[in-house]
Structures are given as structure tokens and as C-alpha cells.
Design a protein around this motif. Structure first.
Motif, short mmCIF file in Angstrom:
data_model
loop_
_atom_site.label_atom_id
_atom_site.label_comp_id
_atom_site.label_asym_id
_atom_site.label_seq_id
_atom_site.Cartn_x
_atom_site.Cartn_y
_atom_site.Cartn_z
N LYS A 70 -1.70 -32.89 31.07
CA LYS A 70 -1.20 -33.06 29.70
C LYS A 70 -0.58 -31.76 29.18
CE LYS A 70 -4.32 -36.76 28.23
NZ LYS A 70 -5.42 -37.15 27.30
N LEU A 71 -1.19 -30.64 29.53
CA LEU A 71 -0.66 -29.35 29.08
C LEU A 71 0.72 -29.09 29.68
CD1 LEU A 71 -3.84 -27.08 29.27
CD2 LEU A 71 -2.75 -28.01 27.23
N LYS A 72 0.96 -29.62 30.86
CA LYS A 72 2.27 -29.45 31.49
C LYS A 72 3.37 -30.20 30.74
CE LYS A 72 0.56 -28.73 36.22
NZ LYS A 72 0.53 -29.28 37.60
N GLU A 73 2.96 -31.13 29.86
CA GLU A 73 3.94 -31.91 29.10
C GLU A 73 4.44 -31.18 27.85
OE1 GLU A 73 2.18 -35.64 28.19
OE2 GLU A 73 2.43 -36.45 30.22
N ILE A 74 3.89 -30.01 27.57
CA ILE A 74 4.30 -29.28 26.36
C ILE A 74 5.80 -29.00 26.34
CG2 ILE A 74 4.11 -27.06 25.16
CD1 ILE A 74 1.16 -27.07 25.74
N PRO A 75 6.39 -28.48 27.44
CA PRO A 75 7.85 -28.25 27.41
C PRO A 75 8.66 -29.53 27.18
CG PRO A 75 6.83 -27.08 29.24
CD PRO A 75 5.79 -27.99 28.68
N LYS A 76 8.18 -30.64 27.77
CA LYS A 76 8.91 -31.90 27.63
C LYS A 76 8.93 -32.36 26.18
CE LYS A 76 7.00 -35.90 28.43
NZ LYS A 76 6.36 -37.08 29.07
N TRP A 77 7.77 -32.36 25.54
CA TRP A 77 7.71 -32.85 24.16
C TRP A 77 8.32 -31.85 23.18
CZ3 TRP A 77 7.37 -37.68 23.39
CH2 TRP A 77 6.65 -38.49 24.27
N THR A 78 8.28 -30.58 23.53
CA THR A 78 8.97 -29.58 22.70
C THR A 78 10.47 -29.82 22.72
OG1 THR A 78 7.25 -27.93 23.17
CG2 THR A 78 9.35 -27.11 22.32
N ARG A 79 10.99 -30.11 23.92
CA ARG A 79 12.43 -30.40 24.04
C ARG A 79 12.80 -31.66 23.28
NH1 ARG A 79 12.40 -31.51 28.87
NH2 ARG A 79 12.78 -33.75 28.82
N LYS A 80 11.99 -32.70 23.42
CA LYS A 80 12.29 -33.96 22.73
C LYS A 80 12.22 -33.79 21.22
CE LYS A 80 10.74 -37.07 26.43
NZ LYS A 80 12.05 -37.73 26.62
N TYR A 81 11.26 -32.99 20.78
CA TYR A 81 11.14 -32.74 19.35
C TYR A 81 12.36 -31.98 18.82
CZ TYR A 81 9.69 -30.21 15.15
OH TYR A 81 9.65 -29.66 13.89
N ALA A 82 12.75 -30.93 19.54
CA ALA A 82 13.89 -30.11 19.10
C ALA A 82 15.19 -30.90 19.13
CB ALA A 82 14.00 -28.87 19.99
N GLN A 83 15.38 -31.73 20.15
CA GLN A 83 16.62 -32.49 20.29
C GLN A 83 16.76 -33.59 19.24
OE1 GLN A 83 16.58 -33.82 24.41
NE2 GLN A 83 18.13 -32.30 24.93
N ASN A 84 15.65 -34.02 18.69
CA ASN A 84 15.70 -35.15 17.77
C ASN A 84 15.45 -34.77 16.31
OD1 ASN A 84 15.97 -37.80 19.46
ND2 ASN A 84 14.55 -36.52 20.61
N ARG A 85 15.58 -33.49 16.01
CA ARG A 85 15.52 -33.09 14.60
C ARG A 85 16.90 -33.36 13.99
NH1 ARG A 85 11.84 -27.87 13.43
NH2 ARG A 85 13.84 -26.82 13.34
N THR A 86 17.20 -34.63 13.86
CA THR A 86 18.56 -35.06 13.51
C THR A 86 18.79 -35.22 12.01
OG1 THR A 86 17.82 -37.35 13.87
CG2 THR A 86 18.92 -36.25 15.70
N LEU A 87 17.74 -35.04 11.23
CA LEU A 87 17.91 -35.21 9.79
C LEU A 87 18.89 -34.19 9.22
CD1 LEU A 87 16.64 -37.35 8.02
CD2 LEU A 87 15.01 -35.66 7.19
N THR A 88 18.98 -33.04 9.87
CA THR A 88 19.93 -32.01 9.45
C THR A 88 21.36 -32.53 9.53
OG1 THR A 88 18.46 -30.25 10.23
CG2 THR A 88 20.78 -29.68 9.92
N ILE A 89 21.70 -33.14 10.65
CA ILE A 89 23.05 -33.67 10.83
C ILE A 89 23.28 -34.86 9.91
CG2 ILE A 89 24.65 -34.68 12.51
CD1 ILE A 89 23.25 -33.11 14.67
N LEU A 90 22.23 -35.64 9.68
CA LEU A 90 22.35 -36.78 8.77
C LEU A 90 22.71 -36.31 7.37
CD1 LEU A 90 22.01 -39.85 8.49
CD2 LEU A 90 19.62 -39.46 7.92
N VAL A 91 22.07 -35.24 6.92
CA VAL A 91 22.37 -34.67 5.61
C VAL A 91 23.81 -34.16 5.57
CG1 VAL A 91 21.83 -32.77 4.02
CG2 VAL A 91 19.99 -34.09 5.06
N LEU A 92 24.24 -33.51 6.66
CA LEU A 92 25.62 -33.01 6.73
C LEU A 92 26.63 -34.15 6.67
CD1 LEU A 92 25.31 -30.22 9.45
CD2 LEU A 92 25.99 -29.89 7.06
N ILE A 93 26.33 -35.25 7.34
CA ILE A 93 27.23 -36.41 7.32
C ILE A 93 27.34 -36.98 5.91
CG2 ILE A 93 27.50 -38.80 8.10
CD1 ILE A 93 26.29 -37.97 10.77
N VAL A 94 26.20 -37.13 5.25
CA VAL A 94 26.19 -37.66 3.88
C VAL A 94 26.95 -36.72 2.94
CG1 VAL A 94 24.73 -38.28 1.92
CG2 VAL A 94 24.06 -38.95 4.23
#
Length: 261
Positions: A15-39
Motif C-alpha cells: 500500500k505504501l508503494k501506491e503513494i506516488p501513484k495516488w499523488t500523481r492522480k491527485y495532482a493531475q486531477n486538480r482541475t477546478l483551477t482550469i474550470l474557474v479559468l474557463i468560466v
């Protein structure tokens, strides 16, 4: 007993080995920033259209009716508005363009996600060739978009087939956006072109999922924007899931560090 403890430790290690994977998924999907920019961009575009459209309409109406005063006033106001817009664009470029490109994104990102800490993915490399390709693709997309609107409003493209016709350039553009923004953003961007493709296929198959009536063309042309907003909302929700998984794993990491296992 020892075998159970060893098995538990092995599971925790995996499970600890999954930290990089979920960190990447979290960082890649912080899309609310772009959503605000689009609006923000959409509202600003409508505001600019209003500022330009009103004096232009006054000028056209004045000259058509032979009212030179009204026509000249409209032209004068239009020139003043255009001059103000040029000055504003120069200010924005000086503030957030060039070497400061991405600064506005960072400000919004900190405003939205600041409490969650800082994380980011590598920004896409912008070579000179890629920069000009972006400009070319953007121009082609806008020409196709405006052309589709004109063809739809003049009746050359039936309302029924407007969305399938637009899919010919909206879908490739969506895929290209994924290519441009990777690895900053992940595969979530492909949701938009996939949904749009399915929508277009269903229309061709005879399913009446399109707007009709007086405002049919502009309403149908809003669909790419709607799917884009939906895509970024899905990305944001997935980032919440990734963050939850990440918190669970980091909590486990603390337990392991404290020797509880």
C-alpha cells in the motif's frame, strides 16, 4: 501469529508503494483551477462582446437610418472601447504573460487548493514549434467554430446534423488538448471528446438529442462547453477520491513508522 504479522506488513508495504501513484492522480486531477479559468474567460468574452456589440449596433443603426450623429457616436464609443481593450490586454500580458505565464493559474490554484498543500505535475514542454502549432490549431478551431455557426444559422447545415458536423473538429481538438496538457493533466481530459463522439453517433443513429427552435444553433454550440465543464468537474471529484486514498496511505505510513505493526 508471526506469519499473520508478516502478511500484514507485506500488505502495508504494498500500500505504501501506491503513494506516488495516488499523488500523481491527485495532482493531475486538480482541475477546478482550469474550470474557474474557463468560466472567467467565458464571462469575460461575453462582457467584451457586449462592450463591442452595443456601440457597433448603434453605429450600424444610425447609418442605416441616416442619423449621422448616432452613427458617429457609435463609432467613437467603439473606438474608445477597442482602445481600452487593447490597453487591458497589454496590461494582462505584462502581468501574466511571457515569463509570468502560468502565474494566474498558480494564484487560483493556491486559492482553491491551498489548504491541501502544494503539489504539481511537470508542466508541458513548450518548444517554439509546439507554440506555433498551438496558435495554428487554435486559429483553425475558431475558424471552424465560427464557420459552423454561420452555416447553421444560414441553413446550410440542418440543425439535426450541426453537432455531428462539429464533432469533426471538436473531437480532434479535445484529443489534441490532452496531448498538449499531458502530464500536467491526465486522461480525464479525454472524457469530453468521448462523450461528444457518443452524442454525435446517437444523433446520426436517429436519437433526437439536440435543441430545436429559434435559438437552436447557439444552444447546440454550447454543448462542447458543457461537456468540457463536466469533464473538469469529474476530474475534480476524482481528485477528492485520490486525496482520500492518499490520506489513508499516509496515515498507515505513520503507523508503520511508529512501529504499531
Amino acid at each position: 501469529m508471526n506469519s499473520k504479522q508478516n502478511k500484514s506488513k507485506d500488505q502495508n508495504t504494498e500500500k505504501l508503494k501506491e503513494i506516488p501513484k495516488w499523488t500523481r492522480k491527485y495532482a493531475q486531477n486538480r482541475t477546478l483551477t482550469i474550470l474557474v479559468l474557463i468560466v472567467m474567460t467565458a464571462f469575460f468574452g461575453m462582457f467584451v462582446a457586449f462592450l463591442v456589440g452595443v456601440p457597433l449596433a448603434l453605429a450600424v443603426a444610425g447609418f442605416r437610418k441616416g442619423n449621422m450623429i448616432l452613427g458617429c457616436v457609435g463609432i467613437a464609443v467603439l473606438i474608445a472601447v477597442l482602445a481600452a481593450l487593447v490597453k487591458f490586454y497589454i496590461f494582462i500580458f505584462a502581468k501574466f504573460g511571457g515569463k509570468n505565464k502560468g502565474l494566474l493559474d498558480q494564484i487560483i490554484d493556491r486559492w482553491i487548493y491551498g489548504r491541501e498543500g502544494f503539489t504539481s505535475m511537470p508542466q508541458p514542454k513548450l518548444s517554439k514549434r509546439k507554440k506555433w502549432l498551438d496558435i495554428f490549431v487554435g486559429i483553425v478551431y475558431m475558424v471552424c467554430l465560427i464557420g459552423s455557426m454561420e452555416l447553421g444559422m444560414t441553413g446550410y447545415i440542418p440543425v439535426k446534423y450541426l453537432l455531428p458536423f462539429m464533432a469533426l473538429f471538436v473531437v480532434p481538438f479535445g484529443v489534441y488538448q490532452y496531448y498538449v496538457l499531458w502530464p500536467r493533466l491526465g486522461p480525464v481530459l479525454l472524457i469530453c471528446p468521448i462523450l461528444y463522439t457518443i452524442h454525435a453517433i446517437l444523433i446520426i443513429a436517429g436519437v433526437p438529442i439536440y435543441f430545436t427552435g429559434i435559438f437552436a444553433v447557439p444552444l447546440n454550440m454550447l454543448l462542447p462547453l458543457i461537456y468540457t465543464l463536466l469533464t473538469y468537474m469529474i476530474g475534480h471529484l476524482y481528485s477528492r477520491y485520490a486525496l482520500k486514498k492518499l490520506k489513508g496511505i499516509t496515515h498507515l505510513e505513520k503507523e508503520v513508522a511508529n512501529g504499531r505493526d
